[in-house]
Write an enzyme that holds these catalytic residues in place. Sequence first.
Site, PDB file in Angstrom:
ATOM      1  N   GLN A   1       0.795  -1.223   0.000  1.00 46.99           N
ATOM      2  CA  GLN A   1       0.000   0.000   0.000  1.00 46.99           C
ATOM      3  C   GLN A   1       0.834   1.282   0.000  1.00 46.99           C
ATOM      4  O   GLN A   1       0.330   2.325  -0.385  1.00 46.99           O
ATOM      5  CB  GLN A   1      -0.939  -0.003   1.217  1.00 46.99           C
ATOM      6  CG  GLN A   1      -1.979  -1.112   1.136  1.00 46.99           C
ATOM      7  CD  GLN A   1      -2.888  -1.149   2.339  1.00 46.99           C
ATOM      8  OE1 GLN A   1      -2.542  -1.754   3.352  1.00 46.99           O
ATOM      9  NE2 GLN A   1      -4.034  -0.509   2.267  1.00 46.99           N
TER      10      GLN A   1
ATOM     11  N   ARG B   1       4.218   0.127  12.732  1.00 44.74           N
ATOM     12  CA  ARG B   1       3.928  -1.206  12.214  1.00 44.74           C
ATOM     13  C   ARG B   1       3.955  -1.138  10.695  1.00 44.74           C
ATOM     14  O   ARG B   1       3.162  -0.405  10.094  1.00 44.74           O
ATOM     15  CB  ARG B   1       2.559  -1.681  12.701  1.00 44.74           C
ATOM     16  CG  ARG B   1       2.144  -3.002  12.070  1.00 44.74           C
ATOM     17  CD  ARG B   1       0.828  -3.585  12.606  1.00 44.74           C
ATOM     18  NE  ARG B   1       0.520  -4.768  11.818  1.00 44.74           N
ATOM     19  CZ  ARG B   1      -0.572  -4.922  11.075  1.00 44.74           C
ATOM     20  NH1 ARG B   1      -1.515  -3.998  11.034  1.00 44.74           N
ATOM     21  NH2 ARG B   1      -0.734  -6.012  10.354  1.00 44.74           N
TER      22      ARG B   1
ATOM     23  N   HIS C   1       1.473  -9.232   4.491  1.00 46.92           N
ATOM     24  CA  HIS C   1       0.264  -8.416   4.427  1.00 46.92           C
ATOM     25  C   HIS C   1      -0.263  -8.465   2.987  1.00 46.92           C
ATOM     26  O   HIS C   1      -0.267  -7.468   2.279  1.00 46.92           O
ATOM     27  CB  HIS C   1       0.569  -6.987   4.890  1.00 46.92           C
ATOM     28  CG  HIS C   1      -0.638  -6.165   5.264  1.00 46.92           C
ATOM     29  ND1 HIS C   1      -0.778  -5.529   6.487  1.00 46.92           N
ATOM     30  CD2 HIS C   1      -1.767  -5.866   4.575  1.00 46.92           C
ATOM     31  CE1 HIS C   1      -1.934  -4.876   6.522  1.00 46.92           C
ATOM     32  NE2 HIS C   1      -2.550  -5.052   5.373  1.00 46.92           N
TER      33      HIS C   1
ATOM     34  N   ASN D   1      -1.077 -10.979   8.397  1.00 50.71           N
ATOM     35  CA  ASN D   1      -2.131  -9.989   8.618  1.00 50.71           C
ATOM     36  C   ASN D   1      -3.469 -10.512   8.092  1.00 50.71           C
ATOM     37  O   ASN D   1      -3.594 -10.850   6.916  1.00 50.71           O
ATOM     38  CB  ASN D   1      -1.804  -8.698   7.857  1.00 50.71           C
ATOM     39  CG  ASN D   1      -2.887  -7.634   8.045  1.00 50.71           C
ATOM     40  OD1 ASN D   1      -3.026  -7.078   9.122  1.00 50.71           O
ATOM     41  ND2 ASN D   1      -3.679  -7.382   7.011  1.00 50.71           N
ATOM     42  N   GLU D   2      -4.466 -10.576   8.968  1.00 44.96           N
ATOM     43  CA  GLU D   2      -5.838 -10.880   8.570  1.00 44.96           C
ATOM     44  C   GLU D   2      -5.962 -12.071   7.621  1.00 44.96           C
ATOM     45  O   GLU D   2      -6.413 -11.919   6.487  1.00 44.96           O
ATOM     46  CB  GLU D   2      -6.485  -9.649   7.916  1.00 44.96           C
ATOM     47  CG  GLU D   2      -6.531  -8.432   8.819  1.00 44.96           C
ATOM     48  CD  GLU D   2      -7.319  -7.272   8.198  1.00 44.96           C
ATOM     49  OE1 GLU D   2      -7.789  -7.407   7.056  1.00 44.96           O
ATOM     50  OE2 GLU D   2      -7.466  -6.246   8.876  1.00 44.96           O
TER      51      GLU D   2
ATOM     52  N   ASN E   1      -7.138  -6.172  14.322  1.00 46.75           N
ATOM     53  CA  ASN E   1      -7.521  -5.055  13.455  1.00 46.75           C
ATOM     54  C   ASN E   1      -9.020  -4.884  13.565  1.00 46.75           C
ATOM     55  O   ASN E   1      -9.776  -5.838  13.360  1.00 46.75           O
ATOM     56  CB  ASN E   1      -7.160  -5.345  11.997  1.00 46.75           C
ATOM     57  CG  ASN E   1      -5.668  -5.345  11.748  1.00 46.75           C
ATOM     58  OD1 ASN E   1      -4.886  -5.018  12.637  1.00 46.75           O
ATOM     59  ND2 ASN E   1      -5.267  -5.704  10.536  1.00 46.75           N
TER      60      ASN E   1
ATOM     61  N   TYR F   1     -12.348  -2.087  12.815  1.00 48.70           N
ATOM     62  CA  TYR F   1     -12.824  -0.829  12.228  1.00 48.70           C
ATOM     63  C   TYR F   1     -14.292  -0.544  12.494  1.00 48.70           C
ATOM     64  O   TYR F   1     -14.694   0.598  12.632  1.00 48.70           O
ATOM     65  CB  TYR F   1     -12.631  -0.844  10.697  1.00 48.70           C
ATOM     66  CG  TYR F   1     -11.182  -0.783  10.276  1.00 48.70           C
ATOM     67  CD1 TYR F   1     -10.408  -1.943  10.196  1.00 48.70           C
ATOM     68  CD2 TYR F   1     -10.586   0.427   9.965  1.00 48.70           C
ATOM     69  CE1 TYR F   1      -9.067  -1.892   9.819  1.00 48.70           C
ATOM     70  CE2 TYR F   1      -9.243   0.483   9.585  1.00 48.70           C
ATOM     71  CZ  TYR F   1      -8.501  -0.672   9.515  1.00 48.70           C
ATOM     72  OH  TYR F   1      -7.178  -0.612   9.159  1.00 48.70           O
TER      73      TYR F   1
ATOM     74  N   GLU G   1      -4.602  -2.237  14.109  1.00 47.78           N
ATOM     75  CA  GLU G   1      -5.145  -1.270  13.142  1.00 47.78           C
ATOM     76  C   GLU G   1      -6.487  -0.769  13.653  1.00 47.78           C
ATOM     77  O   GLU G   1      -7.294  -1.555  14.146  1.00 47.78           O
ATOM     78  CB  GLU G   1      -5.418  -1.913  11.761  1.00 47.78           C
ATOM     79  CG  GLU G   1      -4.195  -2.241  10.959  1.00 47.78           C
ATOM     80  CD  GLU G   1      -4.544  -2.871   9.602  1.00 47.78           C
ATOM     81  OE1 GLU G   1      -5.668  -2.672   9.090  1.00 47.78           O
ATOM     82  OE2 GLU G   1      -3.677  -3.577   9.073  1.00 47.78           O
TER      83      GLU G   1
END
Length: 495
Positions: A44, A101, A146, A191-192, A323, A325, A393
């Site tokens: 990203q 991170r 990731h 990650n996830e 993480n 949101y 996150e």
Amino acid sequence: MSITERKREIEQEWSSCISNNNNPLCRANFPPNFLFGVATSAYQVEGACNQGGRGPSTWDAFSHTEGKICDGKDADIAVDQYHRYKEDIDLIAKLGFGAYRFSISWSRIYPDGLGTKVNDEGIAHYNNLINSLLEKGIEPYVTLYHWDLPLHLHESLGGWLNESIVKCFAIYAETCFASFGDRVKKWITINEPLQTAINGYCTGVYAPGKNENPSTEPYLAAHYQLLAHAEAVSIYREKFKEQQGGEIGLVVDCEWAEPLSDNIEDKNAAARRLDFQLGWYLDPIFYGDYPESMQERLGDSLPIFSQKNKDLLRNSVDFVGLNHYTSRFVRQGTDKQNEYYRVQEVERIAECEGEAIGPKAASPWLYIVPWGIQKVLNYIAQRYNNPPIYVTENGMDDEDNDVSPLHEMLDDKLRVSYYKGYLTAVAQAVKDGADVRGYFAWSLLDNFEWQYGYTKRFGLIYVDFKNGLTRHLKSSAYWFVRFLKGGEGKSGKEE
Ligand code: GBH
């Protein structure tokens, strides 16, 4: 019960709880050694996709495929952090965060993923990044994976669907521990894994974009991610931990699932929803196998762990990364569109009869529901015997737009209120007894937001994509500066 009634009930509880406790929010609401950091991921932000000996990843191929990214863009350049890491580290220091991170791009270390020949330029890049962070007193929290899988591993082996990826990941992880572990004390394997399983292999909205076998492939991809995680952890513990003294964990993502009513059907549906997000990954780690609700519903589609797998998985984290949101109301129901929700027999509800669970951010999935993070943290604490947790996150996005002048884009009031609300809820979970050790804001700066390209901005720092990728602090960045210095709230003044 209607969504309006249910929401009123919960919000009353929530507002009485915050007015009794930590109002107004300030740094002193958290334990003195509580860590505040900021996060990004390699694909990203890095760019430099053909430089420094980096091999292609599945996300390069995916973003270059027409129709996959909504603005037709890719992350070939992204925000160019590969070249601008010093400037970005100065910004992290200026904001006052104690940790960064970031993730390592696997194909910078092993361009074809196979683990035969290491790319020294890749190693040198992350050495520079890590050393520059440490010079500024910023602790590196390093994610090994990731989502940017070396493309060759997908093309030659079928990526996460082939057991031999476990070995490839283990070699890559070991190289990272050996090269950086003298300075990196916090490792995150994956990650996830949920998103790779579901969006990579069920809906296909993420790389590698597979959706042909939505009732089997996600479970296989999850299985091998778990085994890869466990293998890497066992290598770390056997060969490095004693000497290097670091810790290693996994990052899971979870939207809170709040039963829409007190009916037992809805309560069970919400519990299943959490099983299919968190339990899928954390039950094997803490209890040695997938949740019963998954075994019952998935039958033969759910792979089986051997005794050896179970032994390797059990207790394979020093901490849980979360993480988080957003949240949803959940009731028993059928979703015919999506195989993953169909098999759970759950319906997720964000809006109903004109009432939403919370205000909307820019991404269609992101509703602002601060009380949800308190509930999910307490849930992890209760279900898994209070492990150390880092919120790895948390954040929200604004829509990019061509018309607003820069100063308006920088004055992100909604983001400031998002962070105030969610941090209040995190502080509350700590008071409730959850062992939360730190919190990372997503994201340091605006970046490539996966299938949404550059149309969504999650940054504390604005990136001007039309003017040389210049960085500009948003109001939320200034808010963090004050908050981290301990100033916010102390004067009793609310912005
Ligand atoms: C994180 O995932 C990622 O780790 C990070 O890279 C990313 O930039 C950040 O979120 C912001 O998106 O469209 O209804 O199918 C968070 C988990 C996974 C939540 C994808 C939203 C899409 C839901 N996200 N999901 S939907």
